[in-house]
Scaffold this motif. Structure first.
Motif, mmCIF file in Angstrom:
data_model
loop_
_atom_site.group_PDB
_atom_site.id
_atom_site.type_symbol
_atom_site.label_atom_id
_atom_site.label_comp_id
_atom_site.label_asym_id
_atom_site.label_seq_id
_atom_site.Cartn_x
_atom_site.Cartn_y
_atom_site.Cartn_z
ATOM 1 N N THR A 41 -2.919 35.435 82.325
ATOM 2 C CA THR A 41 -1.925 36.414 81.893
ATOM 3 C C THR A 41 -1.066 36.864 83.071
ATOM 4 O OG1 THR A 41 -3.369 38.304 82.304
ATOM 5 C CG2 THR A 41 -3.545 37.230 80.140
ATOM 6 N N ASP A 42 0.048 37.518 82.761
ATOM 7 C CA ASP A 42 0.930 38.041 83.811
ATOM 8 C C ASP A 42 0.178 39.050 84.687
ATOM 9 O OD1 ASP A 42 2.978 36.497 82.868
ATOM 10 O OD2 ASP A 42 3.904 38.102 81.685
ATOM 11 N N LYS A 43 -0.653 39.856 84.063
ATOM 12 C CA LYS A 43 -1.425 40.840 84.835
ATOM 13 C C LYS A 43 -2.390 40.141 85.787
ATOM 14 C CE LYS A 43 -4.682 44.677 84.371
ATOM 15 N NZ LYS A 43 -5.481 45.504 83.431
ATOM 16 N N GLN A 44 -3.042 39.096 85.313
ATOM 17 C CA GLN A 44 -3.962 38.344 86.173
ATOM 18 C C GLN A 44 -3.211 37.645 87.302
ATOM 19 O OE1 GLN A 44 -5.727 35.953 83.069
ATOM 20 N NE2 GLN A 44 -7.587 37.214 82.995
ATOM 21 N N HIS A 45 -2.012 37.122 87.023
ATOM 22 C CA HIS A 45 -1.182 36.515 88.061
ATOM 23 C C HIS A 45 -0.904 37.524 89.174
ATOM 24 C CE1 HIS A 45 -0.054 32.416 87.205
ATOM 25 N NE2 HIS A 45 0.154 32.692 85.920
ATOM 26 N N GLN A 46 -0.573 38.750 88.778
ATOM 27 C CA GLN A 46 -0.272 39.776 89.756
ATOM 28 C C GLN A 46 -1.501 40.116 90.592
ATOM 29 O OE1 GLN A 46 1.451 43.281 88.039
ATOM 30 N NE2 GLN A 46 1.633 44.369 89.987
ATOM 31 N N GLU A 47 -2.665 40.215 89.947
ATOM 32 C CA GLU A 47 -3.898 40.508 90.671
ATOM 33 C C GLU A 47 -4.269 39.367 91.618
ATOM 34 O OE1 GLU A 47 -6.455 41.218 87.352
ATOM 35 O OE2 GLU A 47 -6.288 43.397 87.542
ATOM 36 N N LEU A 48 -4.001 38.115 91.180
ATOM 37 C CA LEU A 48 -4.261 36.954 92.037
ATOM 38 C C LEU A 48 -3.461 37.042 93.331
ATOM 39 C CD1 LEU A 48 -4.255 34.051 89.418
ATOM 40 C CD2 LEU A 48 -6.119 34.555 90.981
ATOM 41 N N GLN A 49 -2.205 37.482 93.209
ATOM 42 C CA GLN A 49 -1.327 37.543 94.363
ATOM 43 C C GLN A 49 -1.620 38.743 95.261
ATOM 44 O OE1 GLN A 49 2.571 37.465 92.610
ATOM 45 N NE2 GLN A 49 2.550 35.253 92.261
ATOM 46 N N TYR A 66 -7.712 38.133 93.669
ATOM 47 C CA TYR A 66 -8.525 38.147 92.446
ATOM 48 C C TYR A 66 -8.919 36.727 92.057
ATOM 49 C CZ TYR A 66 -9.227 38.370 87.352
ATOM 50 O OH TYR A 66 -9.698 38.230 86.062
ATOM 51 N N LEU A 67 -10.200 36.517 91.730
ATOM 52 C CA LEU A 67 -10.685 35.233 91.247
ATOM 53 C C LEU A 67 -10.674 35.242 89.728
ATOM 54 C CD1 LEU A 67 -13.681 34.256 93.553
ATOM 55 C CD2 LEU A 67 -11.524 33.047 93.299
ATOM 56 N N ASN A 68 -9.942 34.314 89.157
ATOM 57 C CA ASN A 68 -9.842 34.249 87.702
ATOM 58 C C ASN A 68 -11.167 33.809 87.100
ATOM 59 O OD1 ASN A 68 -8.718 32.302 85.143
ATOM 60 N ND2 ASN A 68 -8.020 34.401 85.304
ATOM 61 N N MET A 69 -11.647 34.571 86.114
ATOM 62 C CA MET A 69 -12.920 34.264 85.467
ATOM 63 C C MET A 69 -12.683 34.030 83.979
ATOM 64 S SD MET A 69 -16.506 36.345 85.859
ATOM 65 C CE MET A 69 -16.498 36.118 87.630
ATOM 66 N N LYS A 70 -13.209 32.907 83.487
ATOM 67 C CA LYS A 70 -12.935 32.517 82.115
ATOM 68 C C LYS A 70 -14.212 32.416 81.285
ATOM 69 C CE LYS A 70 -8.693 30.026 83.219
ATOM 70 N NZ LYS A 70 -7.840 31.043 82.566
ATOM 71 N N GLU A 71 -14.039 32.571 79.983
ATOM 72 C CA GLU A 71 -15.144 32.362 79.064
ATOM 73 C C GLU A 71 -15.407 30.854 78.953
ATOM 74 O OE1 GLU A 71 -16.863 34.715 77.712
ATOM 75 O OE2 GLU A 71 -15.587 36.456 78.151
ATOM 76 N N ILE A 72 -16.669 30.494 78.740
ATOM 77 C CA ILE A 72 -17.025 29.080 78.592
ATOM 78 C C ILE A 72 -16.244 28.441 77.447
ATOM 79 C CG2 ILE A 72 -18.869 27.527 77.851
ATOM 80 C CD1 ILE A 72 -20.785 28.984 79.602
#
Length: 375
Positions: A89-97, A101-107
């Motif tokens: 998501t856009d919010k996760q992109h911002q946190e990554l930058q 932030y390490l993106n964590m996904k559901e299996i």
């Protein structure tokens, strides 16, 4: 190793010149990649760097050699990573930058992306690309970890905690790993990656020789490329360079470094390659054939020439036009030195009077007078 991956900030400028100029060649634009050959051509040097580092790193160990199903190509992997990226998501992109932030996904999310990209191969691919406590042999594109999360059984009860498995997606690391993994791919109906890289290496040899000639010629040195004595007995020398005090006879070799180049297996493979191509030597248990006349023997023929004897050389163009020359009057009064120039060198610096230098070492000698490699 330094001539392939640099690693020394003090020599980075020289290393960049060698890679961008002496090893340059026409190659596929990364924006125009259509097949596995194009991908390897566009990213050739980067792929070799990562292959060499991974295969030589004891921490990586045998994980580097974990194989994927034969049908998998680099485009399956790129589609898989693109599908994972599209779900950030856009919010996760911002946190990554901003926050590393390490993106964590559901299996289930990873499963959907994997089956869409790999189809029926996904069940086998999962074990090769998803690292976990119970699957330590996978390439770490993704990492399955057990975490504790809060959930609400219903609105009338307080939140509770439970153990579940999530998949960490180190996005930029995974994008780098795809280049490291490429040499291992079998590519289905396309040629295998190792075959493609070997053929690209051979093709780069011609431009490599021409680039070195152009560099020496522009440096104001008397230089001859592809010099031959006669058509019937050419004794071709890749480069002959006349310095004020000596004549350099240079053999150019552009090679794909063997895996595990810092270990006995890789060192022996590289040494045997030079033994076969420079000295016409093969070990008794080898199934390879000697390649050509020994380099020292060819140089001996040249040094026996007399002033006024004729020879020809290429003019440095891609058309390989020939120029005629005569041996100079002081030819027999000059010292001679035999040198093999390559992007990688054997474990021995000198053998039978032949000195082995990387193109980086040779450039530093010509450009800065640095002879630290002459030991």
């Amino acid at each position: 190793m330094k001539s392939i991956v640099c690693g020394d900030p003090d020599t980075y400028e020289d290393f960049t010149f060698v890679v961008d100029t002496l090893r340059s060649t026409d190659k596929t634009d990364p924006e125009n990649v259509e097949n596995s050959w194009d991908f390897a051509d566009a990213w050739y040097h980067y792929i070799l760097q990562l292959r060499l580092l991974a295969s030589s790193d004891q921490m990586v160990g045998n994980v580097y050699y974990t194989r994927l199903p034969e049908e998998v190509t680099i485009f399956h992997i790129e589609e898989f990573l693109d599908r994972l990226d599209s779900r950030i998501t856009d919010k996760q992109h911002q946190e990554l930058q901003e926050n590393s932030y390490l993106n964590m996904k559901e299996i289930q999310e990873v499963e959907q992306c994997g089956r869409a990209a790999f189809g029926d191969l996904w069940d086998d691919v999962w074990d090769s690309l998803v690292l976990s406590e119970h699957n330590l042999g996978a390439h770490p594109f993704l990492v399955a970890v057990d975490v504790e999360e809060e959930y609400e059984p219903n609105r009338n009860l307080p939140p509770r905690k439970r153990e579940t498995t999530k998949v960490v997606y180190p996005r930029f690391f995974a994008q780098t790993l795809k280049f490291q993994l490429f040499p291992l791919l079998k590519n289905g109906d396309e040629p295998r990656s190792h075959t493609i890289l070997s053929q690209l290496t051979a093709e780069r040899g011609e431009s490599y020789e021409r680039n070195m000639y152009e560099y020496l010629d522009k440096s104001g040195l008397e230089c001859y490329q592809g010099a031959e004595v006669t058509k019937s007995n050419p004794n071709e020398i890749d480069l002959i360079v006349e310095l004020p005090e000596k004549i350099l006879f240079i053999e150019m070799k552009y090679l794909m470094p063997p895996a595990k180049i810092n270990e006995r297996e890789g060192i022996m493979e590289l040494n045997e390659k030079f033994d076969r191509t420079i000295f016409n030597e093969v070990s008794e248990d080898s199934d390879r054939e000697p390649e050509g006349k020994p380099f020292p023997e060819k140089v001996g023929t040249w040094m026996d020439l007399a002033p006024g004897d004729r020879f020809v050389s290429r003019d440095g163009s891609e058309n390989n036009n020939r120029n005629k020359h005569k041996i100079s009057e002081d030819w027999n009064n000059l010292e001679s030195e035999m040198i093999v120039l390559s992007n990688v060198v054997p474990s021995y610096p000198v053998k039978e009077g032949v000195r082995f230098l990387t193109d980086l070492e040779f450039y530093q000698w010509m450009e800065h007078g640095d002879k630290s490699a002459f030991y």
